[in-house]
Design a protein around this motif. Sequence first.
Motif, mmCIF file in Angstrom:
data_model
loop_
_atom_site.group_PDB
_atom_site.id
_atom_site.type_symbol
_atom_site.label_atom_id
_atom_site.label_comp_id
_atom_site.label_asym_id
_atom_site.label_seq_id
_atom_site.Cartn_x
_atom_site.Cartn_y
_atom_site.Cartn_z
ATOM 1 N N ASN A 1 -12.931 -0.131 4.293
ATOM 2 C CA ASN A 1 -13.479 -1.464 4.122
ATOM 3 C C ASN A 1 -14.263 -1.925 5.340
ATOM 4 O O ASN A 1 -13.766 -1.828 6.474
ATOM 5 C CB ASN A 1 -12.306 -2.430 3.874
ATOM 6 C CG ASN A 1 -12.721 -3.725 3.237
ATOM 7 O OD1 ASN A 1 -13.722 -4.306 3.587
ATOM 8 N ND2 ASN A 1 -11.914 -4.196 2.300
ATOM 9 N N LEU B 1 -7.073 0.774 4.839
ATOM 10 C CA LEU B 1 -8.323 0.157 4.428
ATOM 11 C C LEU B 1 -9.413 1.201 4.315
ATOM 12 O O LEU B 1 -9.407 2.222 5.015
ATOM 13 C CB LEU B 1 -8.757 -0.899 5.441
ATOM 14 C CG LEU B 1 -7.833 -2.095 5.677
ATOM 15 C CD1 LEU B 1 -8.360 -2.951 6.828
ATOM 16 C CD2 LEU B 1 -7.682 -2.928 4.424
ATOM 17 N N ILE C 1 -8.250 0.643 -0.027
ATOM 18 C CA ILE C 1 -8.354 -0.804 -0.190
ATOM 19 C C ILE C 1 -9.754 -1.203 0.266
ATOM 20 O O ILE C 1 -10.055 -1.222 1.451
ATOM 21 C CB ILE C 1 -7.260 -1.524 0.624
ATOM 22 C CG1 ILE C 1 -5.880 -0.994 0.196
ATOM 23 C CG2 ILE C 1 -7.346 -3.025 0.417
ATOM 24 C CD1 ILE C 1 -4.732 -1.530 1.028
ATOM 25 N N GLN C 2 -10.604 -1.527 -0.703
ATOM 26 C CA GLN C 2 -12.040 -1.669 -0.444
ATOM 27 C C GLN C 2 -12.589 -3.064 -0.724
ATOM 28 O O GLN C 2 -13.780 -3.294 -0.573
ATOM 29 C CB GLN C 2 -12.801 -0.663 -1.323
ATOM 30 C CG GLN C 2 -12.389 0.775 -1.116
ATOM 31 C CD GLN C 2 -12.968 1.710 -2.157
ATOM 32 O OE1 GLN C 2 -13.085 1.361 -3.327
ATOM 33 N NE2 GLN C 2 -13.339 2.921 -1.732
ATOM 34 N N CYS D 1 0.852 -1.189 0.000
ATOM 35 C CA CYS D 1 0.000 0.000 0.000
ATOM 36 C C CYS D 1 0.892 1.244 0.000
ATOM 37 O O CYS D 1 1.549 1.539 1.000
ATOM 38 C CB CYS D 1 -0.900 -0.009 1.237
ATOM 39 S SG CYS D 1 -1.932 1.455 1.444
ATOM 40 N N ASN E 1 -8.202 2.132 9.121
ATOM 41 C CA ASN E 1 -9.449 2.023 8.373
ATOM 42 C C ASN E 1 -10.165 3.359 8.453
ATOM 43 O O ASN E 1 -9.794 4.235 9.242
ATOM 44 C CB ASN E 1 -10.311 0.890 8.931
ATOM 45 C CG ASN E 1 -11.282 0.306 7.917
ATOM 46 O OD1 ASN E 1 -11.472 0.842 6.827
ATOM 47 N ND2 ASN E 1 -11.910 -0.806 8.263
#
Length: 377
Positions: free
Chosen positions: A190, A188, A164-165, A149, A209
Amino acid sequence: VGNLGGVNSAASRLVIEKGAELRTTPAVTQGSAMSVQTADGGVINNSGDYIVNRAISGTKLTKKGSGWMKLNVANTSLDRLVVAGGTVQCVSCNTPARTVEFQGGTLTENTSTSYGIYIPSGKSGRWNLVDRGSYGNKITGEGTLTIYCPVVVGSGWNATRTQIQGNWSEFKGTIKPAVHSSDTRFTLDNANGLPLGTLDIANGIEVQNSGRSFTIGKLSGTGSLGGVCSFSNSGGASGSNVWKVGNEESWRWGGSVVGNGTQFVKIGSGKVVVSGVWTNTGAVTIQEGELNVTSTASLGTGTLTVAKDAILSGVTTSSNTLKNSAYTINGTLQVGVTTSSYSGIMNFGSKNVSFSTGSTLVANVLRAPNNNTTGGI
């Protein structure tokens, strides 16, 4: 393709089938369309660059060899690309195939993608993302995938812009986050979770996240579950992260939970032994199973609650106390490393511990022999 014939646009004129292999040593440019056919498809085994300027279609293409395959076109009609060696670089391509299967190689992106990813049991791969990209890829299988990432690197600053899903809810393998050398954040965006798999967080990496609840079956490594990330200069993410962790197995984790407002919920019937120093300010809840603390551990500074039928166990030391703001036991508090332990302390830092009706305190005592006049416990 070089000496294989003249350049043409009809894939039917350049066909590989039944697992046949095209081997190349020098750099090769594929200027013609290609088709791979039959269940075994075709293999390209290249030690130099293999540059794809016309689409590959059909059943399955396996990439072998140490060289790079550079995709300058999307393969939207290719069912499966197996990356078994070297690197596939998506130079100008958002669909290397409908499904990419990792068997030991690397795939490097250049834009946002959403194709499927599969990693078989016992196999591994590396997936390099690009900054300012979003990734809705569904990941399945039981192997190991390292995901890099990136961040946007400026003059004296870094910015998280990689979202990042994807849906990892059916993946039973291991995800290994990787980050830029000058940053620690794996970002993330997500809520799908990784309930059947393992998140292996290396030391120095913080998984963040966007203020969501995310379920993880198992943790390994000594990195951190962290706080909220944003993907724009104006922020954008709100709330706090809730990490729901656990499954039916028993395991140990040496990592930590960090971040302002970050919450941790222990789920699943298994026993999780933690040894890291947590600094999160959000609530820690033992909802199911058992959370065991070692003498080096702490569980943040938010409230600590043990739900009915759940267990908090373990030991602290006189100097390393738990530092939570309040303690509520609706289930079981077990002092000691195991249920049969006769030694150890659980130090709550001079704070009161609230036991609800029906809760249990387990503290084994060892009585002295009858001829020991000192008696006591």
